[in-house]
Design a protein around this motif. Sequence first.
Motif, PDB file in Angstrom:
ATOM      1  N   LEU A   1       0.859  -1.061   0.102  1.00  0.00           N
ATOM      2  CA  LEU A   1       0.095   0.119  -0.117  1.00  0.00           C
ATOM      3  C   LEU A   1       0.836   1.343   0.180  1.00  0.00           C
ATOM      4  CD1 LEU A   1      -2.903  -1.117   2.705  1.00  0.00           C
ATOM      5  CD2 LEU A   1      -2.860  -0.929   0.281  1.00  0.00           C
ATOM      6  N   PRO A   2       0.413   2.169  -0.662  1.00  0.00           N
ATOM      7  CA  PRO A   2       1.191   3.569  -0.763  1.00  0.00           C
ATOM      8  C   PRO A   2       1.167   4.328   0.577  1.00  0.00           C
ATOM      9  CG  PRO A   2      -0.899   4.049  -2.019  1.00  0.00           C
ATOM     10  CD  PRO A   2      -0.725   2.218  -1.668  1.00  0.00           C
ATOM     11  N   ILE A   3       2.285   5.019   0.714  1.00  0.00           N
ATOM     12  CA  ILE A   3       2.201   5.542   2.230  1.00  0.00           C
ATOM     13  C   ILE A   3       2.062   7.282   1.667  1.00  0.00           C
ATOM     14  CG2 ILE A   3       3.764   6.192   4.171  1.00  0.00           C
ATOM     15  CD1 ILE A   3       5.411   3.531   3.315  1.00  0.00           C
TER      16      ILE A   3
ATOM     17  N   ARG B   1      16.921   4.333  -4.152  1.00  0.00           N
ATOM     18  CA  ARG B   1      15.731   5.345  -4.302  1.00  0.00           C
ATOM     19  C   ARG B   1      15.175   5.483  -5.561  1.00  0.00           C
ATOM     20  NH1 ARG B   1      17.080  10.682  -1.570  1.00  0.00           N
ATOM     21  NH2 ARG B   1      18.590  10.814  -3.388  1.00  0.00           N
ATOM     22  N   ASN B   2      14.198   5.233  -6.199  1.00  0.00           N
ATOM     23  CA  ASN B   2      13.647   5.364  -7.706  1.00  0.00           C
ATOM     24  C   ASN B   2      14.595   4.636  -8.427  1.00  0.00           C
ATOM     25  OD1 ASN B   2      11.661   6.841  -6.630  1.00  0.00           O
ATOM     26  ND2 ASN B   2      12.925   8.811  -6.663  1.00  0.00           N
ATOM     27  N   GLY B   3      15.038   3.528  -8.173  1.00  0.00           N
ATOM     28  CA  GLY B   3      15.871   2.552  -9.027  1.00  0.00           C
ATOM     29  C   GLY B   3      17.486   3.018  -9.161  1.00  0.00           C
ATOM     30  N   GLU B   4      17.816   4.038  -8.195  1.00  0.00           N
ATOM     31  CA  GLU B   4      19.390   4.490  -8.323  1.00  0.00           C
ATOM     32  C   GLU B   4      19.825   3.815  -6.684  1.00  0.00           C
ATOM     33  OE1 GLU B   4      20.128   8.409  -9.108  1.00  0.00           O
ATOM     34  OE2 GLU B   4      19.134   8.227 -11.241  1.00  0.00           O
ATOM     35  N   ILE B   5      20.943   3.546  -6.844  1.00  0.00           N
ATOM     36  CA  ILE B   5      21.737   3.165  -5.603  1.00  0.00           C
ATOM     37  C   ILE B   5      22.092   4.471  -4.755  1.00  0.00           C
ATOM     38  CG2 ILE B   5      23.654   2.119  -4.374  1.00  0.00           C
ATOM     39  CD1 ILE B   5      23.899   0.281  -6.706  1.00  0.00           C
TER      40      ILE B   5
ATOM     41  N   ASP C   1       8.137   8.861  -4.520  1.00  0.00           N
ATOM     42  CA  ASP C   1       9.367   8.172  -4.324  1.00  0.00           C
ATOM     43  C   ASP C   1       9.176   6.756  -4.146  1.00  0.00           C
ATOM     44  OD1 ASP C   1      11.125  10.224  -4.855  1.00  0.00           O
ATOM     45  OD2 ASP C   1      11.482  10.651  -2.751  1.00  0.00           O
ATOM     46  N   VAL C   2       9.924   5.684  -4.460  1.00  0.00           N
ATOM     47  CA  VAL C   2      10.009   4.383  -4.459  1.00  0.00           C
ATOM     48  C   VAL C   2      11.336   3.764  -3.599  1.00  0.00           C
ATOM     49  CG1 VAL C   2       9.644   2.036  -5.001  1.00  0.00           C
ATOM     50  CG2 VAL C   2       8.210   3.988  -5.931  1.00  0.00           C
ATOM     51  N   VAL C   3      11.273   3.319  -2.594  1.00  0.00           N
ATOM     52  CA  VAL C   3      12.689   3.020  -1.844  1.00  0.00           C
ATOM     53  C   VAL C   3      12.764   1.589  -1.547  1.00  0.00           C
ATOM     54  CG1 VAL C   3      14.010   3.625  -0.054  1.00  0.00           C
ATOM     55  CG2 VAL C   3      12.773   5.313  -0.772  1.00  0.00           C
ATOM     56  N   THR C   4      13.671   0.814  -1.892  1.00  0.00           N
ATOM     57  CA  THR C   4      14.081  -0.622  -1.920  1.00  0.00           C
ATOM     58  C   THR C   4      15.296  -0.860  -1.165  1.00  0.00           C
ATOM     59  OG1 THR C   4      12.487  -1.049  -3.560  1.00  0.00           O
ATOM     60  CG2 THR C   4      14.195  -2.647  -2.993  1.00  0.00           C
ATOM     61  N   ALA C   5      15.239  -1.583  -0.222  1.00  0.00           N
ATOM     62  CA  ALA C   5      16.295  -2.247   0.398  1.00  0.00           C
ATOM     63  C   ALA C   5      16.695  -3.747   0.025  1.00  0.00           C
ATOM     64  CB  ALA C   5      16.348  -2.054   1.890  1.00  0.00           C
ATOM     65  N   THR C   6      17.708  -4.205  -0.243  1.00  0.00           N
ATOM     66  CA  THR C   6      17.841  -5.799  -0.491  1.00  0.00           C
ATOM     67  C   THR C   6      18.871  -6.161   0.468  1.00  0.00           C
ATOM     68  OG1 THR C   6      19.654  -5.064  -2.371  1.00  0.00           O
ATOM     69  CG2 THR C   6      17.159  -5.379  -2.942  1.00  0.00           C
ATOM     70  N   PHE C   7      18.912  -7.133   1.137  1.00  0.00           N
ATOM     71  CA  PHE C   7      19.686  -7.677   1.938  1.00  0.00           C
ATOM     72  C   PHE C   7      20.219  -9.043   1.301  1.00  0.00           C
ATOM     73  CE2 PHE C   7      17.171  -4.747   4.231  1.00  0.00           C
ATOM     74  CZ  PHE C   7      17.850  -4.357   5.222  1.00  0.00           C
ATOM     75  N   ALA C   8      21.456  -9.197   1.352  1.00  0.00           N
ATOM     76  CA  ALA C   8      22.026 -10.447   0.997  1.00  0.00           C
ATOM     77  C   ALA C   8      21.831 -11.592   2.035  1.00  0.00           C
ATOM     78  CB  ALA C   8      23.646 -10.508   1.040  1.00  0.00           C
ATOM     79  N   GLY C   9      20.936 -12.667   1.386  1.00  0.00           N
ATOM     80  CA  GLY C   9      20.467 -13.956   1.982  1.00  0.00           C
ATOM     81  C   GLY C   9      19.237 -13.679   2.748  1.00  0.00           C
TER      82      GLY C   9
ATOM     83  N   VAL D   1      12.837  -5.309   0.723  1.00  0.00           N
ATOM     84  CA  VAL D   1      11.628  -4.638   0.974  1.00  0.00           C
ATOM     85  C   VAL D   1      11.575  -3.442   0.529  1.00  0.00           C
ATOM     86  CG1 VAL D   1      13.121  -3.899   2.999  1.00  0.00           C
ATOM     87  CG2 VAL D   1      10.369  -3.889   3.190  1.00  0.00           C
ATOM     88  N   THR D   2      10.131  -3.018   0.137  1.00  0.00           N
ATOM     89  CA  THR D   2       9.888  -1.784  -0.656  1.00  0.00           C
ATOM     90  C   THR D   2       8.979  -0.833   0.019  1.00  0.00           C
ATOM     91  OG1 THR D   2      10.675  -2.539  -2.796  1.00  0.00           O
ATOM     92  CG2 THR D   2       9.332  -0.633  -2.817  1.00  0.00           C
ATOM     93  N   ALA D   3       9.463   0.717   0.030  1.00  0.00           N
ATOM     94  CA  ALA D   3       8.387   1.553   0.757  1.00  0.00           C
ATOM     95  C   ALA D   3       8.000   2.357  -0.845  1.00  0.00           C
ATOM     96  CB  ALA D   3       8.915   2.498   1.618  1.00  0.00           C
ATOM     97  N   ARG D   4       6.458   2.353  -0.853  1.00  0.00           N
ATOM     98  CA  ARG D   4       6.011   3.496  -1.807  1.00  0.00           C
ATOM     99  C   ARG D   4       5.534   4.381  -1.402  1.00  0.00           C
ATOM    100  NH1 ARG D   4       6.512   0.100  -6.492  1.00  0.00           N
ATOM    101  NH2 ARG D   4       6.809  -2.226  -5.954  1.00  0.00           N
ATOM    102  N   PHE D   5       5.890   5.721  -1.660  1.00  0.00           N
ATOM    103  CA  PHE D   5       5.242   7.040  -1.371  1.00  0.00           C
ATOM    104  C   PHE D   5       4.135   7.406  -2.412  1.00  0.00           C
ATOM    105  CE2 PHE D   5       8.805   6.364   1.162  1.00  0.00           C
ATOM    106  CZ  PHE D   5       8.544   6.873   2.642  1.00  0.00           C
ATOM    107  N   SER D   6       3.126   7.782  -1.949  1.00  0.00           N
ATOM    108  CA  SER D   6       1.993   8.288  -2.878  1.00  0.00           C
ATOM    109  C   SER D   6       2.338   9.482  -3.430  1.00  0.00           C
ATOM    110  CB  SER D   6       0.679   8.089  -2.228  1.00  0.00           C
ATOM    111  OG  SER D   6       0.555   9.264  -1.087  1.00  0.00           O
ATOM    112  N   LYS D   7       1.897   9.834  -4.661  1.00  0.00           N
ATOM    113  CA  LYS D   7       2.255  11.031  -5.307  1.00  0.00           C
ATOM    114  C   LYS D   7       1.283  12.284  -4.518  1.00  0.00           C
ATOM    115  CE  LYS D   7       3.309   9.195  -9.756  1.00  0.00           C
ATOM    116  NZ  LYS D   7       3.064   9.159 -11.168  1.00  0.00           N
TER     117      LYS D   7
END
Length: 266
Positions: free
Chosen positions: A92-94, A187-191, A243-251, A255-261
């Motif tokens: 759900l968008p935040i 953030r938005n696809g960029e590291i 904005d869309v923010v994603t964190a990836t953790f090895a193993g 997890v992704t946070a999506r902020f509504s426009k």
Amino acid sequence: MDTETRSEAAQALLGAHRTGEPIEPLTERFPGLDVDDAYAIQAAQVERWVLDGAVVKGHKVGLTAPAMQRQLGVDQPDFGHLMDTMFHLESLPIDPSAFLAPRVEPEIAFVLGKPLSGPGVTVAEAAAAVDFVLPALEIIDSRVRDWRITLADTIADNASSGGVVLGSTPLPLSQVDIRRAGAVLYRNGEIVGTGALGVVLGSPLNALVWLANTLGARGVTLQAGQVVLPGSVTAAVPVAAGDVVTATFAGLGSVTARFSKEGAAA
């Protein structure tokens, strides 16, 4: 500070939550405000939220990275409360308007399988109390204008807590390299950040031990089912509407946070 002054400070922060208008640093308004005062001010707000129907669902540990400790001139972490109203679903968008100046941090989340009560908790006992871990994003926020915070300011402001997004890939602690696993923040696809779990006090488990023992000295027990955020793996990044923010953790997964426009329904 006397009780009346602490109450006045708590009311100022509660007002900022309610109106969305930031306040000036409490340490400027109330010279002499110390860490004990700050935790009392935090507790007064939590008490108000609970009276209004909110539920404590866990805690967060802040200032676990050496760089942040050096920045504020401290040599230990701080803690805040995680209320049920702070948790957001990945799907759900935040609504960004719910925050004043949000930033996002990648963390793992410990979910406890049994109570953990200090003082005297060891790393072994802390590990045994963890049911599973999840990838997580913490949304930090400041009710203090322009993030002009000292240690006492952030503690009083519930350790600058804002929100939490938990991933949906639970794993036993034994399946995660709790010290060397790396994380990448997008953030938005960029590291925008990279780090390893070991930046958190050498191991996130050390943050859990510190929290259990610190709360235990205050007569508080961490309960089964509660979530503990041990601290960020990277520097926090500002976020805004869309904005869309994603964190990836090895193993551990992502997890992704999506902020509504702006103007969109949250």
